[in-house]
Design an enzyme around this catalytic site. Structure first.
Site, PDB file in Angstrom:
ATOM      1  N   ARG A  30       1.743  -4.315  12.423  1.00 36.18           N
ATOM      2  CA  ARG A  30       1.205  -4.463  13.773  1.00 36.18           C
ATOM      3  C   ARG A  30       1.635  -5.827  14.293  1.00 36.18           C
ATOM      4  NH1 ARG A  30       0.336   0.286  14.213  1.00 36.18           N
ATOM      5  NH2 ARG A  30      -1.686   1.307  14.441  1.00 36.18           N
ATOM      6  N   HIS A  46       8.226   0.464  18.905  1.00 39.83           N
ATOM      7  CA  HIS A  46       7.171   1.062  18.079  1.00 39.83           C
ATOM      8  C   HIS A  46       7.441   2.556  17.829  1.00 39.83           C
ATOM      9  CE1 HIS A  46       2.644   0.874  16.876  1.00 39.83           C
ATOM     10  NE2 HIS A  46       3.326   1.719  16.117  1.00 39.83           N
ATOM     11  N   GLU A  58       1.800  -4.599  23.200  1.00 36.92           N
ATOM     12  CA  GLU A  58       2.662  -3.458  23.529  1.00 36.92           C
ATOM     13  C   GLU A  58       2.195  -2.773  24.808  1.00 36.92           C
ATOM     14  OE1 GLU A  58       2.783  -0.991  20.036  1.00 36.92           O
ATOM     15  OE2 GLU A  58       3.546  -2.613  18.807  1.00 36.92           O
ATOM     16  N   GLY A  81       0.861  -1.189   0.000  1.00 36.37           N
ATOM     17  CA  GLY A  81       0.000   0.000   0.000  1.00 36.37           C
ATOM     18  C   GLY A  81       0.888   1.227   0.000  1.00 36.37           C
TER      19      GLY A  81
END
Ligand code: 8YV
Length: 313
Positions: free
Chosen positions: A232, A279, A261, A153
């Site tokens: 993710r 992250h 997380e 994407g």
């Protein structure tokens, strides 16, 4: 009167400050009794502001029946209950594009760090082992490798562009083949994993993708294969990954995201062949500033009756 906003969690400080100057901000994370806190303000609240990790669950939204818009500080909306939003006509704004460069940079950095074992080399040099033990062990070449991108994407495309500069042979796996790229297409992630050296997860995940990268996919990647995840944590079966790393069924992993997380399982932290990041793919001052501007613009547009700049619902 200033519109009321429920802010689910703290966000980039300058953006949060602007929220607090412009709106009446109710900080959900500070409330001990969240149900009571929400019940007291629910009549006034039309807006939920949140980030990619916390999103907005149906349970939260049910307690705020007058919510009309959710504005997300992030591109990922997997933690927002989009089915609920669609059913209730709640709009959902996010922050795509402005973060693609940074996220792609980190994906490439994780490829290089994993193949070339940069953290190991850093430790080796820093602790004087070079002097005491001689040259460090050799690592693996990344340039020219076969890379499969799961999710071509907006971010995936930027990663692919960067990897062309590393002479990588690029494949991708999407639901549908794109007609604007020449990269090799796979409809099946396992088949792609078998055909590549490095699997990069860049997909915009939906909750049904949990554990999509399974024992089978990791086995197909094989003992010289590397995996990099900037999507993710939920997309990888984390237990299967830990096992594959421990048993050297894959060569290494570069991970910015995790299933639960901010907790990273000890079994993953203690693997020598992983490079971990907390992250931070979009975590530069420049990009967070741009994300904050877009998030605020989405909301002001909505409240002024204009179309959101970027939205998923
Ligand atoms: C952020 C993200 O880390 O855009 C996303 O989906 O996960 C990140 O850019 C997060 O939303 C900010 O806290």
């Amino acid at each position: 009167m200033k519109p009321s906003v429920v802010l689910v969690n703290p966000i980039f400080a300058p953006t949060q400050k602007e929220f607090e100057e412009t709106y009446v901000v109710h900080k959900l994370w500070e409330a001990n009794d969240k149900a009571k806190f929400l019940a007291e303000i629910s009549n006034d609240v039309r807006v939920v502001a949140t980030d990619g990790g916390s999103g907005a669950s149906a349970e939260l939204l049910r307690q705020l029946p007058n919510v009309e818009v959710i504005t997300v500080f992030g591109v990922g909306v997997d933690a927002v209950d989009l089915d609920y939003c669609k059913a209730k006509g709640i709009r959902v704004g996010n922050t795509p594009d402005v973060l693609s460069d940074d996220v792609a940079d980190l994906a490439v950095a994780l490829c290089l760090a994993t193949y070339r074992q940069i953290p190991t080399g850093h430790e080796y040099a820093k602790t004087g082992q070079w002097e005491t033990h001689g040259p460090m062990q050799l690592t693996s070449k990344f340039s020219g490798s076969r890379v499969g991108i799961f999710g071509l994407g907006r971010i995936g495309l930027v990663i692919a562009r960067r990897l062309q500069g590393f002479d990588c042979q690029i494949s991708y796996c999407n639901r549908n083949q794109r007609d604007d790229v020449e990269y090799k297409y796979f409809s099946d992630i396992r088949e792609m994993a078998e055909a590549v050296d490095c699997l990069i997860l860049a997909v915009a995940p939906t909750p049904d993708m949990a554990g999509f990268v399974s024992t089978d996919v990791l086995a197909a990647l094989g003992p010289t294969g590397h995996i990099v995840n900037i999507s993710r944590g939920l997309v990888i079966d984390e237990d299967a990954l830990i096992e594959a790393l421990a048993e050297k069924k894959i060569a290494g992993a570069g991970l910015d995201v995790f299933a639960n997380e901010p907790t990273i399982p000890e079994a993953l932290r203690s693997q020598p062949n992983v490079v971990l990041q907390p992250h931070v793919a979009s975590g530069t001052v420049q990009t967070r500033t741009a994300m904050g501007k877009l998030m605020l613009k989405n909301l002001s547009n909505f409240l002024n009756g204009d179309e959101l700049v970027a939205f998923v619902a």
